[in-house]
Design a protein around this motif. Structure first.
Motif, PDB file in Angstrom:
ATOM      1  N   ASP A 149     -12.658   4.257  -7.285  1.00  0.00           N
ATOM      2  CA  ASP A 149     -12.242   4.419  -8.683  1.00  0.00           C
ATOM      3  C   ASP A 149     -11.239   3.339  -9.070  1.00  0.00           C
ATOM      4  O   ASP A 149     -11.310   2.765 -10.166  1.00  0.00           O
ATOM      5  N   TYR A 150     -10.296   3.082  -8.176  1.00  0.00           N
ATOM      6  CA  TYR A 150      -9.297   2.048  -8.430  1.00  0.00           C
ATOM      7  C   TYR A 150      -9.965   0.688  -8.611  1.00  0.00           C
ATOM      8  O   TYR A 150      -9.682  -0.036  -9.564  1.00  0.00           O
ATOM      9  N   GLU A 151     -10.872   0.365  -7.705  1.00  0.00           N
ATOM     10  CA  GLU A 151     -11.510  -0.953  -7.756  1.00  0.00           C
ATOM     11  C   GLU A 151     -12.383  -1.106  -8.993  1.00  0.00           C
ATOM     12  O   GLU A 151     -12.303  -2.120  -9.695  1.00  0.00           O
ATOM     13  N   SER A 152     -13.200  -0.111  -9.283  1.00  0.00           N
ATOM     14  CA  SER A 152     -14.091  -0.224 -10.440  1.00  0.00           C
ATOM     15  C   SER A 152     -13.313  -0.214 -11.756  1.00  0.00           C
ATOM     16  O   SER A 152     -13.645  -0.946 -12.692  1.00  0.00           O
ATOM     17  N   CYS A 173      -0.942  -9.584  -9.176  1.00  0.00           N
ATOM     18  CA  CYS A 173       0.093  -9.439  -8.155  1.00  0.00           C
ATOM     19  C   CYS A 173      -0.346  -8.391  -7.141  1.00  0.00           C
ATOM     20  O   CYS A 173      -0.840  -7.317  -7.506  1.00  0.00           O
ATOM     21  N   GLU A 174      -0.174  -8.706  -5.878  1.00  0.00           N
ATOM     22  CA  GLU A 174      -0.599  -7.818  -4.808  1.00  0.00           C
ATOM     23  C   GLU A 174       0.232  -6.537  -4.793  1.00  0.00           C
ATOM     24  O   GLU A 174       1.462  -6.592  -4.718  1.00  0.00           O
ATOM     25  N   PRO A 175      -0.431  -5.369  -4.862  1.00  0.00           N
ATOM     26  CA  PRO A 175       0.323  -4.127  -4.674  1.00  0.00           C
ATOM     27  C   PRO A 175       0.964  -4.125  -3.285  1.00  0.00           C
ATOM     28  O   PRO A 175       0.405  -4.674  -2.334  1.00  0.00           O
ATOM     29  N   GLU A 190      -5.337   4.145   3.599  1.00  0.00           N
ATOM     30  CA  GLU A 190      -5.830   4.071   2.225  1.00  0.00           C
ATOM     31  C   GLU A 190      -5.092   3.043   1.389  1.00  0.00           C
ATOM     32  O   GLU A 190      -5.711   2.356   0.570  1.00  0.00           O
ATOM     33  N   PHE A 191      -3.771   2.929   1.571  1.00  0.00           N
ATOM     34  CA  PHE A 191      -3.076   1.929   0.765  1.00  0.00           C
ATOM     35  C   PHE A 191      -3.588   0.531   1.081  1.00  0.00           C
ATOM     36  O   PHE A 191      -3.775  -0.296   0.175  1.00  0.00           O
ATOM     37  N   THR A 192      -3.817   0.247   2.348  1.00  0.00           N
ATOM     38  CA  THR A 192      -4.366  -1.052   2.734  1.00  0.00           C
ATOM     39  C   THR A 192      -5.727  -1.267   2.087  1.00  0.00           C
ATOM     40  O   THR A 192      -6.039  -2.367   1.598  1.00  0.00           O
ATOM     41  N   GLN A 193      -6.543  -0.241   2.013  1.00  0.00           N
ATOM     42  CA  GLN A 193      -7.857  -0.342   1.379  1.00  0.00           C
ATOM     43  C   GLN A 193      -7.727  -0.640  -0.112  1.00  0.00           C
ATOM     44  O   GLN A 193      -8.500  -1.428  -0.667  1.00  0.00           O
ATOM     45  N   ARG A 194      -6.754  -0.037  -0.747  1.00  0.00           N
ATOM     46  CA  ARG A 194      -6.541  -0.290  -2.174  1.00  0.00           C
ATOM     47  C   ARG A 194      -6.023  -1.716  -2.400  1.00  0.00           C
ATOM     48  O   ARG A 194      -6.408  -2.384  -3.360  1.00  0.00           O
ATOM     49  N   ARG A 195      -5.159  -2.161  -1.528  1.00  0.00           N
ATOM     50  CA  ARG A 195      -4.655  -3.534  -1.631  1.00  0.00           C
ATOM     51  C   ARG A 195      -5.802  -4.532  -1.462  1.00  0.00           C
ATOM     52  O   ARG A 195      -5.897  -5.523  -2.194  1.00  0.00           O
ATOM     53  N   GLU A 196      -6.673  -4.261  -0.500  1.00  0.00           N
ATOM     54  CA  GLU A 196      -7.826  -5.130  -0.292  1.00  0.00           C
ATOM     55  C   GLU A 196      -8.776  -5.087  -1.488  1.00  0.00           C
ATOM     56  O   GLU A 196      -9.391  -6.102  -1.850  1.00  0.00           O
ATOM     57  N   ALA A 197      -8.886  -3.927  -2.130  1.00  0.00           N
ATOM     58  CA  ALA A 197      -9.724  -3.811  -3.323  1.00  0.00           C
ATOM     59  C   ALA A 197      -9.177  -4.674  -4.449  1.00  0.00           C
ATOM     60  O   ALA A 197      -9.934  -5.346  -5.166  1.00  0.00           O
ATOM     61  N   ALA A 198      -7.858  -4.675  -4.625  1.00  0.00           N
ATOM     62  CA  ALA A 198      -7.249  -5.512  -5.652  1.00  0.00           C
ATOM     63  C   ALA A 198      -7.523  -6.986  -5.382  1.00  0.00           C
ATOM     64  O   ALA A 198      -7.826  -7.765  -6.296  1.00  0.00           O
TER      65      ALA A 198
END
Length: 253
Positions: A149-152, A173-175, A190-198
């Motif tokens: 959801d974050y990535e899309s 800017c990188e979270p 999960e936070f690492t996954q979200r950072r990679e998605a950004a």
């Protein structure tokens, strides 16, 4: 005295090495190394520079004082520190600097206010830092958005922005989080996954990337993470200053 001078030199070198490392990374297309001499960075006369995000960007800004170049409207964080330098170094361009970060915001919140708080301002430079609340609110049971959801959602927001503001220079800017305070093992992976998605979104859209997580990771090897962000999320004054330094060195503005 020698110790403090050495430390200052170390962090200047660290910021420079981070910029060089990003340029050499497989994501270099998302974060081109810009000339760090601000005199070489050309901005249009009267250009608007807009900082967007959550509480890290908001940093206690006064609302509804949403006017450009106003100290209280810029808050107490990295947008204010950057504004003081940009307005000084680009005096001839008569820049207009805005902070429209709002505490607690997630990607859907940005999307809901994007017309008034971004598109209508027609920024020449748009800097976005968003993502920590997308997981923090999930961990506290206030949100159920997934990494997908974050990535899309982020991708859709940027596609709309580039479609409607094709000449805007967009900086992602990188979270980041630091392992202290509120940040514990529950945040990972999960936070690492979200950072990679950004980072993927920035790369796919060929946008610039400011490596804040890498910056704080390097800084925390020398000084305890609490010094940079006591609760693991919100930077201290020192943390905001390091962010401002790295933002300028990465963008070359």
């Amino acid at each position: 005295m020698t110790h403090s001078i050495d430390r200052r030199v170390l962090f200047q070198a660290t910021a420079a090495s981070i910029v060089a490392g990003v340029a050499a990374s497989p994501y270099a297309a998302a974060a081109p190394l810009a000339d760090t001499d601000s005199s070489e960075s050309v901005l249009p006369q009267g250009a608007t520079i807009l900082f967007q995000g959550d509480s890290i960007t908001d940093a206690g800004r006064a609302r509804p004082r949403d006017v450009a170049n106003d100290a209280r409207a810029l808050g107490n964080g990295y947008p204010m520190l950057l504004a003081t330098e940009l307005l000084r170094d680009h005096a001839d361009e008569q820049l207009k600097v805005y902070n429209r970060g709002i505490s607690g915001n997630k990607v859907p919140d940005l999307a809901a206010r994007w017309q008034a708080d971004c598109l209508d301002l027609k920024p020449a430079v748009l800097s976005i830092l968003i993502g920590v609340n997308d997981i923090w609110h999930k961990l506290s049971g206030k949100y159920d958005g997934t990494v997908a959801d974050y990535e899309s959602g982020f991708k859709a927001l940027l596609e709309e922005t580039q479609s409607k503001l094709p000449d805007t220079r967009i900086v992602i800017c990188e979270p980041f989080v630091l392992r202290c305070g509120a940040v514990n093992d529950e945040w990972f992976p999960e936070f690492t996954q979200r950072r990679e998605a950004a980072r993927r979104v920035a790369s796919e859209r060929s946008l610039e990337w400011v490596p804040f997580q890498e910056m704080f990771d390097e800084a925390s090897k020398v000084t305890a993470p609490e010094y940079w962000a006591a609760d693991g999320v919100h930077p201290t004054l020192a943390g905001h200053s390091l962010m401002a330094q790295t933002w300028r060195q990465t963008t070359g503005i």
